[in-house]
Scaffold this active site. Structure first.
Site, PDB file in Angstrom:
ATOM      1  N   ARG A 116       6.072  -0.632  -9.457  1.00 19.83           N
ATOM      2  CA  ARG A 116       5.475  -1.267  -8.278  1.00 19.83           C
ATOM      3  C   ARG A 116       4.815  -2.564  -8.720  1.00 19.83           C
ATOM      4  O   ARG A 116       4.494  -2.752  -9.895  1.00 19.83           O
ATOM      5  CB  ARG A 116       4.418  -0.357  -7.655  1.00 19.83           C
ATOM      6  CG  ARG A 116       4.997   0.866  -6.976  1.00 19.83           C
ATOM      7  CD  ARG A 116       3.892   1.799  -6.475  1.00 19.83           C
ATOM      8  NE  ARG A 116       3.131   1.230  -5.365  1.00 19.83           N
ATOM      9  CZ  ARG A 116       2.053   1.805  -4.840  1.00 19.83           C
ATOM     10  NH1 ARG A 116       1.594   2.944  -5.340  1.00 19.83           N
ATOM     11  NH2 ARG A 116       1.422   1.246  -3.818  1.00 19.83           N
ATOM     12  N   HIS A 117       4.560  -3.446  -7.782  1.00 17.79           N
ATOM     13  CA  HIS A 117       3.754  -4.641  -8.042  1.00 17.79           C
ATOM     14  C   HIS A 117       2.358  -4.230  -8.491  1.00 17.79           C
ATOM     15  O   HIS A 117       1.912  -3.108  -8.218  1.00 17.79           O
ATOM     16  CB  HIS A 117       3.651  -5.467  -6.752  1.00 17.79           C
ATOM     17  CG  HIS A 117       3.149  -4.659  -5.589  1.00 17.79           C
ATOM     18  ND1 HIS A 117       1.807  -4.408  -5.390  1.00 17.79           N
ATOM     19  CD2 HIS A 117       3.805  -3.992  -4.619  1.00 17.79           C
ATOM     20  CE1 HIS A 117       1.674  -3.643  -4.329  1.00 17.79           C
ATOM     21  NE2 HIS A 117       2.879  -3.365  -3.836  1.00 17.79           N
ATOM     22  N   HIS A 160       8.256  -2.020  -4.380  1.00 15.58           N
ATOM     23  CA  HIS A 160       7.174  -1.456  -3.571  1.00 15.58           C
ATOM     24  C   HIS A 160       7.328   0.061  -3.476  1.00 15.58           C
ATOM     25  O   HIS A 160       8.417   0.589  -3.672  1.00 15.58           O
ATOM     26  CB  HIS A 160       7.225  -2.048  -2.168  1.00 15.58           C
ATOM     27  CG  HIS A 160       7.209  -3.544  -2.159  1.00 15.58           C
ATOM     28  ND1 HIS A 160       6.056  -4.269  -1.992  1.00 15.58           N
ATOM     29  CD2 HIS A 160       8.204  -4.455  -2.318  1.00 15.58           C
ATOM     30  CE1 HIS A 160       6.346  -5.563  -2.035  1.00 15.58           C
ATOM     31  NE2 HIS A 160       7.641  -5.705  -2.229  1.00 15.58           N
ATOM     32  N   ASN A 169      -3.834  -3.760  -0.866  1.00 10.54           N
ATOM     33  CA  ASN A 169      -4.013  -2.407  -1.418  1.00 10.54           C
ATOM     34  C   ASN A 169      -5.505  -2.076  -1.487  1.00 10.54           C
ATOM     35  O   ASN A 169      -5.929  -0.976  -1.122  1.00 10.54           O
ATOM     36  CB  ASN A 169      -3.464  -2.290  -2.852  1.00 10.54           C
ATOM     37  CG  ASN A 169      -1.942  -2.274  -2.933  1.00 10.54           C
ATOM     38  OD1 ASN A 169      -1.369  -2.719  -3.924  1.00 10.54           O
ATOM     39  ND2 ASN A 169      -1.283  -1.749  -1.911  1.00 10.54           N
ATOM     40  N   ARG A 187       3.574 -10.402  -3.838  1.00 14.73           N
ATOM     41  CA  ARG A 187       2.955  -9.497  -4.806  1.00 14.73           C
ATOM     42  C   ARG A 187       3.921  -9.041  -5.897  1.00 14.73           C
ATOM     43  O   ARG A 187       3.494  -8.743  -7.009  1.00 14.73           O
ATOM     44  CB  ARG A 187       2.271  -8.319  -4.097  1.00 14.73           C
ATOM     45  CG  ARG A 187       3.129  -7.496  -3.137  1.00 14.73           C
ATOM     46  CD  ARG A 187       2.195  -6.619  -2.284  1.00 14.73           C
ATOM     47  NE  ARG A 187       2.874  -5.678  -1.400  1.00 14.73           N
ATOM     48  CZ  ARG A 187       3.320  -5.982  -0.171  1.00 14.73           C
ATOM     49  NH1 ARG A 187       3.216  -7.199   0.288  1.00 14.73           N
ATOM     50  NH2 ARG A 187       3.874  -5.042   0.586  1.00 14.73           N
ATOM     51  N   GLU A 189       9.218  -4.271   0.933  1.00 15.35           N
ATOM     52  CA  GLU A 189       8.627  -2.996   1.348  1.00 15.35           C
ATOM     53  C   GLU A 189       9.129  -2.576   2.731  1.00 15.35           C
ATOM     54  O   GLU A 189       9.578  -3.412   3.529  1.00 15.35           O
ATOM     55  CB  GLU A 189       7.084  -3.110   1.334  1.00 15.35           C
ATOM     56  CG  GLU A 189       6.314  -1.846   1.701  1.00 15.35           C
ATOM     57  CD  GLU A 189       6.653  -0.617   0.877  1.00 15.35           C
ATOM     58  OE1 GLU A 189       7.851  -0.216   0.826  1.00 15.35           O
ATOM     59  OE2 GLU A 189       5.733  -0.026   0.296  1.00 15.35           O
TER      60      GLU A 189
HETATM   61  O1  G3H Z   1       3.067   0.002   2.982  1.00 16.36           O
HETATM   62  C1  G3H Z   1       3.807   0.979   2.817  1.00 16.36           C
HETATM   63  C2  G3H Z   1       3.566   1.984   1.796  1.00 16.36           C
HETATM   64  O2  G3H Z   1       3.724   1.510   0.496  1.00 16.36           O
HETATM   65  C3  G3H Z   1       4.483   3.123   2.042  1.00 16.36           C
HETATM   66  O3  G3H Z   1       3.707   4.253   1.946  1.00 16.36           O
HETATM   67  O4  G3H Z   1       5.360   5.495   3.329  1.00 16.36           O
HETATM   68  O5  G3H Z   1       3.482   6.662   2.139  1.00 16.36           O
HETATM   69  O6  G3H Z   1       3.043   5.224   4.155  1.00 16.36           O
HETATM   70  P1  G3H Z   1       3.917   5.472   2.949  1.00 16.36           P
END
Ligand code: G3H
Length: 195
Positions: free
Chosen positions: A8-9, A147, A15, A60, A81
């Site tokens: 990941r970044h 991401h 975040n 990012r 993402e």
């Molecule tokens: O911004 C999106 C997240 O990195 C994805 O996480 O699918 O668990 O909400 P999630």
């Protein structure tokens, strides 16, 4: 066998604030990770002259890869993402409070739930197909800086994890997952560079 390094970044400003989506730069901690990652990659891929670094088109990931020297960098929109549509820029708390039905639907079926004017995990899995084809074709190592949602899907492909698990796979920040594809199957190593 040649390695694929997934990460990941580094931690982003969003975040830190708990906001999803967006296109912010790195936090100070995220900057530290970018430095550590470049040291790691330059050492790990020292004699791998054909290796390449793949990022998304979002700041990012580009900033996280910025300091890695010596390898070509390629930006893929398909590595961006998951698109949270109308929820982009919100915190999970805000979604729960302002759009409780959306929040509940996603909780019930995170794999198939599609954000209004955005994507579902299934959409992300589908758009990753050309990336996977290209990754399979590469003979040299590739570092993929992307991401959480996207890496869950990529990792699941290589680690042969079932579709329904994908949205729940743990994908920590500041950790490199190294995948080696050999004749006997896939091997995996993890390097946690910082908290
Ligand atoms: O911004 C999106 C997240 O990195 C994805 O996480 O699918 O668990 O909400 P999630």
């Amino acid at each position: 066998p040649r390695p694929i390094l997934l990460t990941r970044h580094g931690e982003s400003r969003d975040n830190v604030r708990g906001r999803i989506g967006g296109d912010t730069v790195l936090s100070e901690k995220g900057e530290v990770y970018a430095k550590k990652l470049s040291n790691f990659v330059e050492k790990r891929l020292k004699n791998e002259r054909a290796a390449s670094i793949w990022t998304s088109t979002l700041q990012r990931t580009i900033l996280t890869a910025n300091q890695i020297g010596g390898f070509p960098k390629i930006q893929w929109r398909a590595l961006d993402e998951i698109n949270a549509g109308v929820c982009d820029g919100m915190t999970y708390e805000e979604i729960k409070k302002n759009m409780p039905d959306e929040y509940e639907s996603r909780k019930k079926d995170k794999l198939r739930y599609r954000y209004p004017r955005g994507e579902s995990y299934l959409d992300v899995i589908q758009r990753l197909e050309p990336v996977i084809i290209e990754l399979e074709r590469q003979r040299a190592p590739v570092v993929v800086v992307s991401h959480q949602a996207v890496l869950r899907a990529l990792y699941a492909y290589f680690a042969d994890r079932p579709l329904k698990e994908i949205p729940h796979i743990e994908m920590p920040l500041h950790t490199i997952i190294e995948i080696q594809m050999g004749v006997t199957g896939v091997q995996e190593k993890r390097y946690k560079l910082m908290d």
